[in-house]
Design a protein around this motif. Structure first.
Motif, PDB file in Angstrom:
ATOM      1  N   LEU A  59       0.817  -1.217   0.000  1.00 26.64           N
ATOM      2  CA  LEU A  59       0.000   0.000   0.000  1.00 26.64           C
ATOM      3  C   LEU A  59       0.849   1.265   0.000  1.00 26.64           C
ATOM      4  O   LEU A  59       0.308   2.351   0.168  1.00 26.64           O
ATOM      5  N   THR A  60       2.149   1.145  -0.187  1.00 26.55           N
ATOM      6  CA  THR A  60       3.106   2.245  -0.206  1.00 26.55           C
ATOM      7  C   THR A  60       3.213   2.897   1.171  1.00 26.55           C
ATOM      8  O   THR A  60       2.472   2.552   2.096  1.00 26.55           O
ATOM      9  N   ALA A  61       4.137   3.848   1.271  1.00 23.88           N
ATOM     10  CA  ALA A  61       4.362   4.516   2.559  1.00 23.88           C
ATOM     11  C   ALA A  61       3.097   5.197   3.069  1.00 23.88           C
ATOM     12  O   ALA A  61       2.795   5.180   4.264  1.00 23.88           O
ATOM     13  N   ASN A  66      -1.375   5.339   7.070  1.00 24.99           N
ATOM     14  CA  ASN A  66      -2.810   5.311   7.368  1.00 24.99           C
ATOM     15  C   ASN A  66      -3.163   4.143   8.279  1.00 24.99           C
ATOM     16  O   ASN A  66      -3.996   4.272   9.186  1.00 24.99           O
ATOM     17  N   THR A  67      -2.553   2.997   8.030  1.00 22.74           N
ATOM     18  CA  THR A  67      -2.774   1.836   8.903  1.00 22.74           C
ATOM     19  C   THR A  67      -2.346   2.160  10.330  1.00 22.74           C
ATOM     20  O   THR A  67      -3.034   1.808  11.295  1.00 22.74           O
ATOM     21  N   MET A 172       0.924   7.169  -2.320  1.00 20.23           N
ATOM     22  CA  MET A 172       1.890   7.506  -3.359  1.00 20.23           C
ATOM     23  C   MET A 172       3.245   6.944  -2.960  1.00 20.23           C
ATOM     24  O   MET A 172       3.547   6.799  -1.783  1.00 20.23           O
ATOM     25  N   ARG A 173       4.069   6.623  -3.944  1.00 19.44           N
ATOM     26  CA  ARG A 173       5.374   6.044  -3.645  1.00 19.44           C
ATOM     27  C   ARG A 173       6.377   7.088  -3.182  1.00 19.44           C
ATOM     28  O   ARG A 173       7.341   6.770  -2.493  1.00 19.44           O
ATOM     29  N   LYS A 174       6.180   8.346  -3.550  1.00 19.04           N
ATOM     30  CA  LYS A 174       7.074   9.403  -3.112  1.00 19.04           C
ATOM     31  C   LYS A 174       6.253  10.654  -2.789  1.00 19.04           C
ATOM     32  O   LYS A 174       5.207  10.877  -3.372  1.00 19.04           O
ATOM     33  N   ALA A 175       6.784  11.431  -1.855  1.00 20.53           N
ATOM     34  CA  ALA A 175       6.196  12.733  -1.495  1.00 20.53           C
ATOM     35  C   ALA A 175       4.775  12.625  -0.950  1.00 20.53           C
ATOM     36  O   ALA A 175       4.023  13.593  -0.988  1.00 20.53           O
TER      37      ALA A 175
END
Length: 204
Positions: A59-61, A66-67, A172-175
């Motif tokens: 689920l990306t960073a 969120n988890t 998102m994977r970045k930012a």
């Protein structure tokens, strides 16, 4: 996949000035494929306040944060990236300052460190401030330069503020933290910054 760094991170979290029964550590394993999970399990066997949550899909960073928000029971949340560290004996002091001022967000400074956590230089962006709304803070200290307020790990967030404001991190994977921090700052009613350095960012 932070097998090389996760032990340093967790060691720093446990080098604090609070009894373990007064804070919680939530580790979200976002489908790692190296030895990260095994190291977290090892820490969990030694520390009863550590909870490991495994994602079944990546689920990306943003999704991992969120988890953590959903699972958090503590009064404040500090998002600590697994390849970084926090300064020793900082948690209690930061918490007391945030609680006493009933803050939604407390911001602080950090050090750049190398792969072995050796000091490189300090990043002293924040000064000691009065309590104000997030919007007033931006106008007072960062007019026209909101982009500098975009790093999620140099803030404490009041858990109920995040949950009641329905603030989530984009997957998102970045930012992913840029949008999240901006939305949080514009929603917050009680914000304060400290000149204090509390975090070590591994400059990899």
């Amino acid at each position: 996949n932070v097998e090389r760094y996760i032990a340093d991170c967790l060691d720093s979290i446990y080098a604090q000035d609070l009894p373990e029964d007064e804070f919680e550590v939530i580790c979200v394993n976002d489908c790692s494929t190296d030895g990260t999970r095994e190291l977290i399990v090892h820490f969990a066997e030694q520390h009863s306040n550590l909870t490991l949550i495994d994602h079944q899909e990546n689920l990306t960073a943003g999704g991992a944060r969120n988890t953590g928000i959903k699972a958090a029971k503590g009064e404040y949340i500090w998002f600590v990236d697994p390849d970084d560290a926090i300064k020793s004996e900082k948690v209690n002091g930061l918490y007391e300052k945030a609680r006493e001022a009933q803050l939604d967000i407390l911001m602080f400074n950090f050090d750049f460190v190398d792969e072995n956590l050796n000091f490189i230089q300090s990043e002293e962006l924040f000064a000691d401030s009065e309590v104000m709304t997030g919007q007033d803070y931006v106008l007072a200290f960062f007019p026209g330069n909101f982009s500098k307020l975009c790093i999620v790990w140099r803030c404490l967030f009041r858990t109920d503020f995040l949950k009641e404001s329905v603030l989530s991190v984009p997957q998102m994977r970045k930012a992913e933290d840029v949008i999240f921090v901006w939305k949080a700052m514009l929603s917050a009613l009680r914000v304060k910054s400290l000149v204090e350095i509390a975090y070590a960012y591994r400059d990899l």
